[in-house]
Design an enzyme around this catalytic site. Structure first.
Site, short mmCIF file in Angstrom:
data_model
loop_
_atom_site.label_atom_id
_atom_site.label_comp_id
_atom_site.label_asym_id
_atom_site.label_seq_id
_atom_site.Cartn_x
_atom_site.Cartn_y
_atom_site.Cartn_z
N HIS A 192 0.83 -1.21 0.00
CA HIS A 192 0.00 0.00 0.00
C HIS A 192 0.87 1.27 0.00
CE1 HIS A 192 -3.43 -2.55 0.36
NE2 HIS A 192 -3.10 -2.96 1.56
N ASP A 230 -4.86 -8.10 -3.59
CA ASP A 230 -5.18 -7.92 -2.18
C ASP A 230 -6.50 -8.56 -1.77
OD1 ASP A 230 -5.23 -7.08 0.44
OD2 ASP A 230 -5.19 -4.95 0.03
ZN LIG Z 1 -3.39 -6.89 2.62
#
Ligand SMILES: [Zn+2]
Length: 420
Positions: A268, A319
């Protein structure tokens, strides 16, 4: 495995498509790659444009069960997390295996030849270990084999529920090993992984691993030269708590614990300071963007270009699997930058495709994959150029036109996993 010859009218070599490429495979690796030749009679034809294998660096397979079930709701990341925990509460090794076979099969069908599974759902419903303490991880490794793709099982240390060290509660108890020493002992009790699998380590986040426990995980990965991954600054609330209780940003906490470096990938990297980005770049730490999840969970938009300019290699993950489509993840990095900056043209198509292929494989410890070149693992992903989406596109900009549905044939380690 005998020598196999393929002929691609277009194949992605180095940083772009080349015409009339003869690709020879011996024992699961490319033995020769020759552009600009006539098709030999004994070579099998590949359709469309053939790319290197795509690597999905960041996966939580069980989140797939939330697709189409949470997107219509309101709230934020933390609202979504409550729903995610409800799914986590229901799985056992058999049901998780079945779910993961479906998830990894979808990956294979969309051209993903390797997955990084950020695995923290370790124990039984009350936090009690299974008889085989690594039964859930074994279920994931077996699922990848059934789907025909490689896996790096990033066994994740998850110890606390908040930055200030509150104990795990409810379903979170399934994630915990007590401390980093017990985490390492459990991971080391697993048998050596089969050829399609590697083992790596993950620090769930500074929220879930106290700073004094991080060096043990770093040391475990260093001794094995294994990949080390960590969620980093996905949410502002994590940053705020970290500054309050530890007096540092999450990046500084990881840096001080020795967790950054060329074998490390942070996931991220959304809400960073300029100094954080400089530190990640200076240490050659890779960054994994997961744009379809970040948009779904209202995380925010990270500064991908600034991170790459600082020196961090870029890679991509799906993800939470709201979408499994590495083409979409790749172009979203560029398109989100456009929304943020109100300017176009931050990444070239070749840079985006490299993040989806070689960059991803390297972050997962498979540095011998993700390119079509002699000696590399023989992964080939052939994409239709005559589909409703891709017809008429410039093959060099395929990453802006194709979706996973345009993948026509997939070969992993020389084996046809998705037939044309
Ligand atoms: Zn994750």
């Amino acid at each position: 495995m005998a020598l196999t010859r393929y002929f691609a009218p277009l194949a992605w070599l180095d940083d772009g498509p080349r015409a009339d490429v003869l690709i020879e495979i011996d024992s699961g690796r490319f033995s020769a790659v020759t552009p600009g030749v006539e098709a030999p009679a004994d070579a099998q034809s590949l359709p469309g444009l053939t790319l290197p294998g795509l690597a999905n660096v960041h996966s939580h397979a069980f989140h797939r069960a939330l697709r189409g079930r949470t997107q219509g709701g309101r709230g934020d990341f933390w609202t979504w997390r409550r729903q995610m925990y409800q799914v986590a509460a229901t799985l056992d090794p058999d049901s998780y295996h079945a779910l993961a076979v479906d998830v990894y099969t979808e990956m294979a069908q969309t051209g993903i030849t390797c997955v990084g599974e950020f695995h923290y759902l370790h124990h039984g419903p009350d936090g009690e270990p299974y008889g085989d303490r690594n039964a859930m991880g074994a279920a994931l490794i077996a699922a990848a084999a059934e789907a025909g793709i490689r896996i790096t099982l990033l066994d994740t240390c998850y110890l606390t529920s908040t930055v200030d060290g509150k104990p795990l509660e409810g379903v979170q108890r399934r994630f915990g090993d007590g401390d980093a020493t017990a985490w390492a002992a459990r991971v080391d009790a697993a048998p050596a992984p089969p050829p399609h699998a590697k083992r790596g380590a993950a620090i769930h986040s500074v929220r879930a691993v106290p700073a004094d426990q991080i060096p043990s995980i770093v040391d475990w990965a260093a001794r094995r030269e294994a990949p080390l991954h960590a969620h980093l600054s996905e949410q502002r609330a994590e940053n705020d708590a970290c500054l309050v209780y530890l007096g540092r940003t999450p990046t500084e906490v990881l840096s001080d614990a020795g967790a950054l470096g060329a074998r490390t990938t942070v996931v991220h990297a959304t809400h960073l300071t300029d100094a954080d980005r400089t530190e990640l770049g200076d240490t050659d730490t890779a960054v994994c963007f997961c744009p379809t999840t970040e948009r779904d969970l209202a995380d925010g938009i990270g500064h991908a270009r600034a991170l790459v300019d600082a020196g961090s290699p870029l890679c991509l993950g799906s993800d939470s699997h709201a979408v499994i489509d590495l083409f979409e993840e790749a172009r979203a990095v560029e398109l989100h930058e456009r929304l943020r900056t109100e300017r176009r043209g931050h990444f070239t198509p070749a840079e985006l495709l490299r993040a989806a292929t070689q960059g991803g494989h390297t972050a997962l410890g498979w540095s011998d994959a993700g390119v079509i070149a002699p000696g590399a693992r023989a992964d080939l992903v052939s994409v239709a150029l005559d589909s409703p989406r891709t017809k008429g596109c410039d093959p060099a900009a395929i990453v802006f036109a194709a979706t996973g549905a345009d993948v026509r044939q997939v070969i992993v380690d020389g084996r046809v996993v998705v037939p044309a």
